[in-house]
Write a protein that holds these residues in place. Structure first.
Motif, PDB file in Angstrom:
ATOM      1  N   PHE A  93      -4.124  33.428   1.322  1.00  0.00           N
ATOM      2  CA  PHE A  93      -5.018  32.379   1.370  1.00  0.00           C
ATOM      3  C   PHE A  93      -6.078  32.470   2.535  1.00  0.00           C
ATOM      4  O   PHE A  93      -5.817  33.375   3.661  1.00  0.00           O
ATOM      5  CB  PHE A  93      -4.508  30.905   2.320  1.00  0.00           C
ATOM      6  CG  PHE A  93      -5.349  29.966   2.622  1.00  0.00           C
ATOM      7  CD1 PHE A  93      -6.077  29.105   1.640  1.00  0.00           C
ATOM      8  CD2 PHE A  93      -5.856  29.738   3.743  1.00  0.00           C
ATOM      9  CE1 PHE A  93      -6.588  28.105   1.908  1.00  0.00           C
ATOM     10  CE2 PHE A  93      -6.725  28.662   4.161  1.00  0.00           C
ATOM     11  CZ  PHE A  93      -7.267  27.836   3.110  1.00  0.00           C
ATOM     12  N   LYS A  94      -7.383  32.441   2.055  1.00  0.00           N
ATOM     13  CA  LYS A  94      -8.393  32.869   2.850  1.00  0.00           C
ATOM     14  C   LYS A  94      -9.430  31.739   3.359  1.00  0.00           C
ATOM     15  O   LYS A  94      -9.619  30.760   2.600  1.00  0.00           O
ATOM     16  CB  LYS A  94      -9.610  33.858   2.034  1.00  0.00           C
ATOM     17  CG  LYS A  94     -10.660  34.177   2.826  1.00  0.00           C
ATOM     18  CD  LYS A  94     -11.578  35.244   1.762  1.00  0.00           C
ATOM     19  CE  LYS A  94     -12.782  35.753   2.868  1.00  0.00           C
ATOM     20  NZ  LYS A  94     -13.712  36.371   1.932  1.00  0.00           N
ATOM     21  N   GLU A  95      -9.512  31.305   4.583  1.00  0.00           N
ATOM     22  CA  GLU A  95     -10.461  30.448   5.275  1.00  0.00           C
ATOM     23  C   GLU A  95     -11.485  30.462   4.512  1.00  0.00           C
ATOM     24  O   GLU A  95     -12.294  31.450   3.942  1.00  0.00           O
ATOM     25  CB  GLU A  95     -10.639  30.762   6.642  1.00  0.00           C
ATOM     26  CG  GLU A  95      -9.320  30.620   7.388  1.00  0.00           C
ATOM     27  CD  GLU A  95      -8.423  29.160   7.624  1.00  0.00           C
ATOM     28  OE1 GLU A  95      -9.516  28.193   7.423  1.00  0.00           O
ATOM     29  OE2 GLU A  95      -7.494  28.957   7.570  1.00  0.00           O
ATOM     30  N   PRO A  96     -12.040  29.093   4.096  1.00  0.00           N
ATOM     31  CA  PRO A  96     -13.388  28.948   3.598  1.00  0.00           C
ATOM     32  C   PRO A  96     -14.722  29.580   4.614  1.00  0.00           C
ATOM     33  O   PRO A  96     -14.449  29.388   5.953  1.00  0.00           O
ATOM     34  CB  PRO A  96     -13.510  27.520   3.320  1.00  0.00           C
ATOM     35  CG  PRO A  96     -12.352  26.955   3.621  1.00  0.00           C
ATOM     36  CD  PRO A  96     -11.518  27.933   4.216  1.00  0.00           C
ATOM     37  N   SER A  97     -15.412  30.413   4.069  1.00  0.00           N
ATOM     38  CA  SER A  97     -16.282  30.977   4.949  1.00  0.00           C
ATOM     39  C   SER A  97     -17.573  29.939   4.998  1.00  0.00           C
ATOM     40  O   SER A  97     -17.782  29.354   4.284  1.00  0.00           O
ATOM     41  CB  SER A  97     -16.544  32.256   4.303  1.00  0.00           C
ATOM     42  OG  SER A  97     -17.540  31.934   3.054  1.00  0.00           O
ATOM     43  N   LEU A  98     -18.213  29.964   6.253  1.00  0.00           N
ATOM     44  CA  LEU A  98     -19.596  29.397   6.476  1.00  0.00           C
ATOM     45  C   LEU A  98     -20.456  30.059   5.612  1.00  0.00           C
ATOM     46  O   LEU A  98     -20.828  31.022   5.685  1.00  0.00           O
ATOM     47  CB  LEU A  98     -19.932  29.337   8.094  1.00  0.00           C
ATOM     48  CG  LEU A  98     -18.687  28.917   9.009  1.00  0.00           C
ATOM     49  CD1 LEU A  98     -19.221  29.040  10.446  1.00  0.00           C
ATOM     50  CD2 LEU A  98     -18.625  27.232   8.713  1.00  0.00           C
ATOM     51  N   ASN A  99     -21.336  29.285   5.288  1.00  0.00           N
ATOM     52  CA  ASN A  99     -22.719  29.737   4.530  1.00  0.00           C
ATOM     53  C   ASN A  99     -23.977  29.266   5.230  1.00  0.00           C
ATOM     54  O   ASN A  99     -24.857  29.207   4.795  1.00  0.00           O
ATOM     55  CB  ASN A  99     -22.491  29.281   3.051  1.00  0.00           C
ATOM     56  CG  ASN A  99     -22.991  27.783   2.733  1.00  0.00           C
ATOM     57  OD1 ASN A  99     -22.867  26.834   3.754  1.00  0.00           O
ATOM     58  ND2 ASN A  99     -23.368  27.420   1.548  1.00  0.00           N
ATOM     59  N   LYS A 100     -23.559  29.092   6.423  1.00  0.00           N
ATOM     60  CA  LYS A 100     -24.962  28.625   7.057  1.00  0.00           C
ATOM     61  C   LYS A 100     -26.034  29.852   7.316  1.00  0.00           C
ATOM     62  O   LYS A 100     -27.032  29.313   7.113  1.00  0.00           O
ATOM     63  CB  LYS A 100     -24.400  28.395   8.795  1.00  0.00           C
ATOM     64  CG  LYS A 100     -23.998  26.730   9.043  1.00  0.00           C
ATOM     65  CD  LYS A 100     -23.723  26.790  10.534  1.00  0.00           C
ATOM     66  CE  LYS A 100     -22.917  25.395  10.539  1.00  0.00           C
ATOM     67  NZ  LYS A 100     -22.668  24.908  11.735  1.00  0.00           N
TER      68      LYS A 100
END
Length: 186
Positions: free
Chosen positions: A53-60
């Motif tokens: 499982f990969k943590e959702p990445s920030l797209n800021k």
């Protein structure tokens, strides 16, 4: 007679010949109480394999780049861009989406995604207050290298989507004009 001496040294009891993980009792059966757990599967806290499982990445950062280099580039748009970037920075949401007017990629608003209801909510800008994910017309991924939005061949919103468009009929809101007065005869 040296060969006889070698045979004597090798002819030991079975329990001495087996490794510590394969201890045997006098009858040649495995002694389960003294066996090490080296061959048993590791507990979840000791798992060292690939992450499943990969943590959702920030797209800021992607949104910031898209606003700075594509959507609101230049001195003319600097005040609007700074206001929008401030709103994005204040938000606790991890994923943002840019609403584009149409395929010409004109910026309209920033939306956040509600993971439970699959609904998009406007954070700032101009556009509908909430948009259902089924109302999305086209989706785009921002390319930092090319400083442009590329159309994705899907209509499913995922964490890799950076922008979207909606159908034209959702832009037109019904305006309620004032009723015309009926002329009364004198």
């Amino acid at each position: 007679m040296l060969t006889g001496e070698k045979q004597n040294s090798r002819s030991e009891s079975p329990s001495k010949v087996m490794s510590s993980g394969q201890l045997a009792n006098q009858n040649g059966e495995k002694d389960w109480e003294h066996v090490s757990n080296a061959s048993s599967p590791a507990s979840p806290s000791e798992y060292t394999g690939p992450k499943l499982f990969k943590e959702p990445s920030l797209n800021k950062f992607i949104i910031h780049n898209a606003l700075s280099h594509c959507c609101l580039a230049g001195k003319v748009n600097e005040s609007q861009k700074n206001k929008i970037i401030d709103e994005v920075e204040k938000s606790s949401t991890s994923h943002f989406l840019i609403l584009l007017r149409d395929s010409n990629c004109q910026f309209r608003a920033i939306y956040t995604r509600d993971g439970q209801s699959e609904e998009l909510h406007r954070l700032c800008g101009v556009g509908p207050r909430a948009i259902s994910s089924s109302d999305v017309e086209a989706i785009y991924k921002y390319s930092s290298d090319g400083k442009q939005f590329n159309t994705l061949p899907s209509r499913t919103l995922s964490m890799s989507v950076d922008a979207f468009t909606i159908p034209a009929h959702l832009w037109h809101t019904k305006k309620h004009g004032t009723p015309k007065k009926v002329a009364t005869p004198k």
